[in-house]
Design an enzyme around this catalytic site. Structure first.
Site, mmCIF file in Angstrom:
data_model
loop_
_atom_site.group_PDB
_atom_site.id
_atom_site.type_symbol
_atom_site.label_atom_id
_atom_site.label_comp_id
_atom_site.label_asym_id
_atom_site.label_seq_id
_atom_site.Cartn_x
_atom_site.Cartn_y
_atom_site.Cartn_z
ATOM 1 N N ASP A 26 1.559 61.310 -53.919
ATOM 2 C CA ASP A 26 0.924 61.826 -52.591
ATOM 3 C C ASP A 26 1.267 62.984 -52.097
ATOM 4 O O ASP A 26 0.712 63.672 -51.122
ATOM 5 C CB ASP A 26 0.931 60.691 -51.536
ATOM 6 C CG ASP A 26 -0.285 59.434 -51.443
ATOM 7 O OD1 ASP A 26 -1.183 59.958 -51.765
ATOM 8 O OD2 ASP A 26 -0.051 58.514 -51.157
ATOM 9 N N LYS B 96 -9.077 53.742 -56.632
ATOM 10 C CA LYS B 96 -8.178 54.457 -57.247
ATOM 11 C C LYS B 96 -7.812 53.729 -58.660
ATOM 12 O O LYS B 96 -7.698 54.525 -59.447
ATOM 13 C CB LYS B 96 -6.984 54.474 -56.514
ATOM 14 C CG LYS B 96 -6.945 55.588 -55.173
ATOM 15 C CD LYS B 96 -5.843 55.165 -54.152
ATOM 16 C CE LYS B 96 -6.211 56.283 -53.049
ATOM 17 N NZ LYS B 96 -5.024 55.981 -51.788
ATOM 18 N N GLN C 51 0.011 52.690 -50.519
ATOM 19 C CA GLN C 51 -1.180 52.673 -49.618
ATOM 20 C C GLN C 51 -0.729 52.541 -47.951
ATOM 21 O O GLN C 51 -0.245 51.837 -47.507
ATOM 22 C CB GLN C 51 -2.063 51.545 -50.046
ATOM 23 C CG GLN C 51 -3.488 51.798 -49.332
ATOM 24 C CD GLN C 51 -4.166 53.045 -49.652
ATOM 25 O OE1 GLN C 51 -4.283 53.557 -50.776
ATOM 26 N NE2 GLN C 51 -4.855 53.795 -48.848
#
Ligand code: NAP
Length: 280
Positions: free
Chosen positions: A119, A52, A96
């Site tokens: 997200d 990422k 994460q």
């Protein structure tokens, strides 16, 4: 059969996003920033975060990774999120997953400002998506959606079958397809006769985590099939769809790897830019 080349489509999307970052920089005199919080040293999480970070840097985003040990107190993470929420140079925040057991995942998700939730997991974004309003959309289903649209721009009236009802994949996927006026059947582990349900689909999205669950005789001729699954097996990484069988019947199919995976990261970058635009 069209092999849906997620790698190539994701590279094209990243190229477009790179140009967009430049034009946003000109317009606002600042660049979108993505901050990732990584807790612990689980190998898959480390790899995902590295990918990422690399992808963000390549398109010119400002990117930062904040690392904590497994033992970090929940309060320290929540305080950091609060600080990032107030920081104008941070457009998007991602924590994460998975988190160590002593940290409440839902508390962490809800601590992130909805407008910085890249997200799309915050209940506000989940609610907005299901109400058909503007929202951050979870990256993997957003990537699947973009792949489907490449093959079939007009989805209105199509029958879609989503296999799996997770908050991460199946549920937001269903909402995206509904928004496109598909008639959607959402299936799960208690669905009776999954084969019969799949056979109704002009579009099938499989997000289950079971190697090659969807067989060739489960798929209608000329269906579009998107395979989200990533399963480690003796013969290597395979998806939730039997590629050899389904490729003989489907109109279009994503490979695993090289299908949905690359789109997930590209969509994270897209979401970061969308968050920046909404904040400015
Ligand atoms: P998850 O949270 O474990 O959810 C799996 C879903 O599949 C559940 O809704 C479950 O039903 C359903 N299911 C289980 N067995 C089934 C069966 N026999 N028939 C029909 N449905 C069944 O998984 P997830 O997080 O959505 O991930 C799914 C897969 O996608 C995994 O392989 C994961 O590694 C992969 N993945 C890939 C990407 C990518 O970027 N390509 C991103 C995320 C995840 P119940 O609700 O009834 O239990």
């Amino acid at each position: 059969m069209i092999l849906i080349d997620g790698k190539k489509i994701a590279a094209e999307l990243r190229e477009e996003l790179k140009k967009e970052v430049l034009s946003l920089q000109k317009k606002y005199n600042k660049i979108p920033g993505l901050t990732v919080i990584l807790i612990g040293n689980m190998a898959p999480s480390q790899i995902y975060v590295r990918m990422k970070e690399k992808a963000a840097n390549e398109i010119g985003l400002k990117s930062e990774v904040i690392r904590y040990p497994d033992s970090v107190e929940e309060k320290i993470v929540l305080d950091k999120i609060d600080e990032l929420n107030k920081d104008d140079s941070v457009s998007g925040i991602l924590v994460q997953l998975p988190l160590p057991n002593h940290i409440d995942k839902q508390k962490v998700i809800e601590a992130i400002l909805p407008k910085k939730d890249v997200d799309g997991f915050h209940p506000m974004n989940v609610g907005n998506l299901s109400s058909g309003y503007e929202s951050s959309v979870p990256c993997t289903p957003l990537g699947c959606y973009l792949l489907i649209k490449k093959i079939e721009p007009n989805l209105s009236g199509k029958k879609a079958v989503v296999v799996g009802r997770s908050n991460l994949n199946g549920k937001p996927m269903t909402q995206l397809l509904l928004k496109e006026n598909c008639t959607v059947t959402m299936t799960h582990s208690k669905t009776k006769d999954l084969k019969a349900e799949c056979l109704k689909g002009d579009i099938i999205v499989a997000a289950v985590g079971m190697p090659e669950l969807v067989k060739g005789d489960w798929v209608k001729k000329d269906a579009i099939v998107i395979d989200v699954g990533i399963n480690k097996t003796e013969k290597g990484i395979v998806g939730d769809v039997s590629f050899d069988e389904v490729s003989k019947v489907a109109k279009a199919l994503t490979p695993v790897p090289g299908g949905v995976g690359p789109m997930t990261i590209a969509c994270l970058l897209k979401n970061t830019i969308e968050c920046f635009k909404r904040s400015n």
